[in-house]
Design a protein around this motif. Structure first.
Motif, short mmCIF file in Angstrom:
data_model
loop_
_atom_site.label_atom_id
_atom_site.label_comp_id
_atom_site.label_asym_id
_atom_site.label_seq_id
_atom_site.Cartn_x
_atom_site.Cartn_y
_atom_site.Cartn_z
N LEU A 1 -28.60 49.56 -41.04
CA LEU A 1 -28.64 48.12 -41.31
C LEU A 1 -29.30 47.84 -42.66
O LEU A 1 -28.81 47.00 -43.43
N ALA B 1 -26.92 49.00 -45.54
CA ALA B 1 -25.69 48.19 -45.67
C ALA B 1 -25.93 46.95 -46.52
O ALA B 1 -24.98 46.40 -47.08
N LEU C 1 -26.83 43.82 -45.66
CA LEU C 1 -26.02 42.77 -45.04
C LEU C 1 -26.24 41.38 -45.62
O LEU C 1 -25.35 40.53 -45.54
N TYR D 1 -21.92 49.23 -43.39
CA TYR D 1 -22.46 49.24 -42.04
C TYR D 1 -21.61 50.11 -41.13
O TYR D 1 -22.13 50.99 -40.43
N LEU E 1 -27.03 41.61 -37.16
CA LEU E 1 -25.57 41.66 -37.19
C LEU E 1 -24.96 40.29 -36.93
O LEU E 1 -23.98 39.91 -37.57
#
Length: 186
Positions: free
Chosen positions: A73, A76, A78, A90, A126
């Motif tokens: 995580l 990635a 995000l 991810y 997420l």
């Protein structure tokens, strides 16, 4: 130097026990510590010294899975990287985690309340990412975000376990393409 070698051996043994435990306990939750030790190539007393019960070993496996997922995580990015890039990073990272630590996350949350909070935090990250994808126009308007998240989770689980021969970069290509074309903007 001998102390360093001993610590390195102990670290390798622990890693082998955790990975073997993850695989065997995913296949059969009643697998004994003795069977895990044997399969991992270590003495049963070595495992019992570290883990008094199968549940203690399973808890350590869950923590290792959560640690690995946390790294994915973070890597990635995000919240910073472009949506498609972050999604690919991810998926490419989480597929090996899912393969290496195949234990059931639902069981982890149900039977090990200490891990529930960490797993929920990861899940919220997420969810926020899926919301970001929607806000930036990557998803069809009106598609429930919980559905998008469920589809993502199922795609990752399917490719990780039903198609183990597909390498992570190619698997990520397939998952991202399927997700963005399936629930993405036409």
């Amino acid at each position: 130097m001998i102390g360093g070698i001993m610590r390195a051996d102990a670290s390798r043994n622990l890693a082998a026990v955790l990975r073997t435990g993850a695989r065997l306990l995913a296949e059969d939750p009643s697998t004994s510590i003795s069977a895990i030790a044997s399969e991992a190539g270590v003495d049963r007393t070595t495992v019992h010294r570290r883990f008094a019960t199968r549940e203690a070993l399973l808890s350590a496996v869950f923590q290792a899975k959560l640690d690995s997922a946390e790294r994915v995580l973070d890597e990635a990015r995000l919240t910073e990287a472009p949506v498609a890039v972050a999604l690919h990073r991810y998926v490419e990272g989480i597929i090996p985690v899912s393969r290496e630590w195949p234990v059931d996350t639902r069981r982890m949350m149900r039977d090990h309340p200490g891990t529930r909070h960490r797993r929920e935090e990861q899940s919220q990250r997420l969810n926020a990412f899926v919301q970001r994808a929607a806000d930036e126009g990557y998803l069809q308007p009106g598609v429930p975000l919980a559905w998008v998240r469920a589809v993502l989770d199922h795609l990752v689980d399917s490719i990780a376990h039903q198609f183990p021969e597909v390498d992570p970069p190619q698997a990520a290509d397939l998952v991202v393409d399927t997700l963005l074309r399936g629930v993405g903007k036409p």
